[in-house]
Design a protein around this motif. Structure first.
Motif, short mmCIF file in Angstrom:
data_model
loop_
_atom_site.label_atom_id
_atom_site.label_comp_id
_atom_site.label_asym_id
_atom_site.label_seq_id
_atom_site.Cartn_x
_atom_site.Cartn_y
_atom_site.Cartn_z
N GLY A 140 -4.02 -7.00 -0.94
CA GLY A 140 -2.98 -7.99 -0.65
C GLY A 140 -3.28 -8.87 0.55
N GLU A 238 -8.44 -4.32 -9.84
CA GLU A 238 -9.53 -4.27 -10.81
C GLU A 238 -9.95 -5.67 -11.26
OE1 GLU A 238 -6.79 -2.59 -10.62
OE2 GLU A 238 -6.75 -0.78 -11.83
N GLY A 241 -7.38 -8.67 -7.42
CA GLY A 241 -6.38 -8.50 -6.35
C GLY A 241 -5.27 -9.49 -6.65
N ILE A 331 5.49 2.41 -7.86
CA ILE A 331 4.99 1.77 -6.65
C ILE A 331 6.02 1.99 -5.55
CG2 ILE A 331 4.17 -0.40 -5.65
CD1 ILE A 331 3.34 -1.24 -8.45
O1 DLL Z 1 -0.93 -4.91 -5.91
C1 DLL Z 1 -2.50 -6.75 -5.85
C2 DLL Z 1 -1.44 -7.64 -5.29
C3 DLL Z 1 -1.32 -7.79 -3.93
C4 DLL Z 1 -0.62 -8.36 -6.15
C5 DLL Z 1 -0.38 -8.66 -3.39
C6 DLL Z 1 0.32 -9.24 -5.64
C7 DLL Z 1 0.45 -9.37 -4.27
P1 DLL Z 1 -3.03 -3.00 -6.89
O2 DLL Z 1 -2.74 -2.25 -5.64
O3 DLL Z 1 -4.31 -2.71 -7.61
O4 DLL Z 1 -3.08 -4.54 -6.62
O5 DLL Z 1 -1.81 -2.76 -7.87
C8 DLL Z 1 -1.75 -3.42 -9.10
O6 DLL Z 1 0.66 -3.47 -9.03
O7 DLL Z 1 -1.03 -3.32 -12.17
C9 DLL Z 1 1.19 -3.86 -11.29
O8 DLL Z 1 1.62 -2.66 -11.89
C10 DLL Z 1 1.71 -3.93 -9.87
N1 DLL Z 1 2.04 -5.32 -9.51
C11 DLL Z 1 1.29 -6.22 -8.85
N2 DLL Z 1 1.96 -7.39 -8.72
C12 DLL Z 1 3.16 -7.22 -9.33
C13 DLL Z 1 4.30 -8.05 -9.56
C14 DLL Z 1 -2.06 -5.32 -6.11
N3 DLL Z 1 4.35 -9.30 -9.11
C15 DLL Z 1 -0.48 -3.08 -9.83
N4 DLL Z 1 5.33 -7.52 -10.26
C16 DLL Z 1 -0.31 -3.89 -11.10
C17 DLL Z 1 5.29 -6.25 -10.72
C18 DLL Z 1 3.20 -5.90 -9.84
N5 DLL Z 1 4.26 -5.43 -10.52
#
Ligand code: DLL
Length: 433
Positions: A140, A238, A241, A331
């Motif tokens: 993020g 994956e 980001g 989450i």
């Molecule tokens: O959460 C990347 C990120 C960072 C997105 C900042 C947006 C802002 P991961 O930690 O790999 O990456 O988690 C990914 O989080 O498959 C979804 O299930 C959930 N997710 C991410 N954005 C959203 C959203 C980041 N806007 C996983 N609404 C994804 C709902 C979200 N779920």
């Protein structure tokens, strides 16, 4: 660069040609550079030459989080570690986390899509942005940082936490844009009031909120509380980001940057394409990535997709807000948590039983709380209360060392957690939205 008008507004048939060329290129690249993918493609009976265009995408094998986990740490990389410029890590289901790597070109791509995302949300070069996503292994903070730099924003790399300091910075520096998780944004309002600040008078005009599910009512609450335009940003480590998809100011779905991340929505039972507008699992193929390109990655996120041109002028398809997941990942405060991670910890501790439940709650204006109820053997209850507390603390510490967040552990007597005849109900989510 601000946005990529050519790619974001291109007619679909022309885009199709670009995607086709990029897919063919990606498949031959991956076949040559990643032995595990070569094996996967061979097993599917597909040679790179068989892929003539994007219409052949269904012939390619899917990729899952398990594929990444099983090849931990670098097995799915298409480049050796020395060619990788940056590595990020997110939690996996059990045991090994998910590791992703970016070449310098991938970082350029990430910067571009994140700049596009900020532009989509209404940011303008020279705006000031407060980035309150965590910096570090989580994608993020740095992802937002690269995009802001690319776009020419003035960056406050605040990272997450230290809320009073965040608010003082906001008050004194007057940034126009805030990027953080939606729950953290709401939490900050409570603290602001305690500091005597009126959230409605904040300098923030645009919020770029994501990394966790949030609902329309929650959007309304954030917008009313902070007097801000709250936009949704989606992404996953994956794929790159943050920066996979972003809402424009019309807030009618998230524009997915499909010249680089090709989306499909599948019925998770038949694995066939869902009809337009029908919900299903989002599957993404990266079309230009080099470090760890992925074919048909099953995100486990449930969405619907629309190919109608948006009023903003962009022709990119739009995905709905994420409507849930096909697995049991939750989450909590932006951290991905799988019940199986907790099960893993419990199985290693004497006296506990594999009956447990996670209760997630968010009291008004507070951050998420995770409580873990754990059944223990009856004899433990005849021990001294001190012993019980020590066991609770031990479990909490071990879970914290795996998840990286504080959890409350409550030991309960055998058979108190409701049994289910089908799938065990491991998670009770009491959060409103
Ligand atoms: O959460 C990347 C990120 C960072 C997105 C900042 C947006 C802002 P991961 O930690 O790999 O990456 O988690 C990914 O989080 O498959 C979804 O299930 C959930 N997710 C991410 N954005 C959203 C959203 C980041 N806007 C996983 N609404 C994804 C709902 C979200 N779920």
């Amino acid at each position: 660069m601000i946005w990529n008008e050519k790619m974001e507004c291109m007619e679909a048939d022309q885009m199709n040609q670009i995607q086709s060329a990029r897919l063919k290129e990606t498949v031959s690249y991956i076949y040559k550079s990643c032995p595990l993918y070569k094996k996967k493609l061979d097993a599917q009976g597909v040679a790179p030459g068989d892929i003539r265009g994007i219409e052949d995408i269904s012939r390619l094998p899917f990729t899952s989080k398990d594929d990444l986990r099983d090849s931990y740490p670098f097995g799915l990389f298409s480049q050796p570690p020395k060619e990788i410029a940056e590595i990020h890590v997110s939690s996996g289901t059990t045991g090994n986390p998910t590791v992703v790597g970016y070449t310098k070109d991938d970082i350029r791509l990430w910067s571009e899509v994140m700049a596009r995302a900020f532009a989509c949300a209404g940011a303008m070069p020279k705006d000031m942005i407060q980035i309150a996503y965590g910096y570090g292994l989580f994608t993020g903070g740095l992802g937002a940082h690269y995009g802001a730099l690319e776009m020419g924003l003035t960056i406050i790399p605040a990272s997450s936490g230290q809320t009073k300091r965040q608010l003082k910075i906001m008050h004194d520096f007057k940034p126009r844009i805030l990027a953080c998780t939606p729950s953290y944004c709401l939490y900050m309002a409570e603290e602001a009031r305690e500091m005597g600040l009126d959230p409605k008078k904040s300098s923030w005009e645009i919020g770029v909120f994501g990394a966790e599910p949030w609902s329309e009512p929650m959007r309304k609450e954030i917008e009313a509380t902070w007097n801000i335009l709250a936009t949704d940003i989606y992404g996953l480590s994956e794929i790159i980001g943050p920066g996979v998809a972003q809402e424009c100011t019309f807030k009618k779905g998230l524009h997915i940057f499909w010249d680089v991340f090709y989306p499909e929505v599948i019925n998770q039972r038949t694995l066939k394409h869902a009809k337009d507008g029908e919900t299903g699992e989002l599957v993404i193929t990266t079309l230009t990535k080099r470090g760890i390109p992925l074919l048909r990655y099953r995100t486990r996120d449930i969405v619907s997709i629309s190919y109608e041109r948006c009023r903003c002028g962009r022709s990119t398809p739009r995905i709905s807000k994420i409507q849930g997941r096909t697995d049991d990942m939750i989450i909590v405060r932006g951290i991905n948590v799988f019940p199986s991670q907790i099960e893993h910890v419990l199985l290693g501790i004497e006296g506990t039983k594999p009956h447990y439940q996670l209760v997630v709650d968010r009291k008004a204006g507070k951050l998420d709380e995770l409580e873990v109820l754990v059944e223990v053997e009856q004899k433990i209850f005849s021990d001294e209360i001190k012993q019980l507390r020590m066991l609770e603390e031990k479990i909490a510490r071990e879970i914290e060392s795996v998840l990286g967040i504080f959890v409350k552990v409550k030991l309960v007597e055998p058979k108190t957690i409701e049994r289910s005849e089908g799938k065990a109900k491991r998670v009770v989510d009491k959060r409103a939205g």
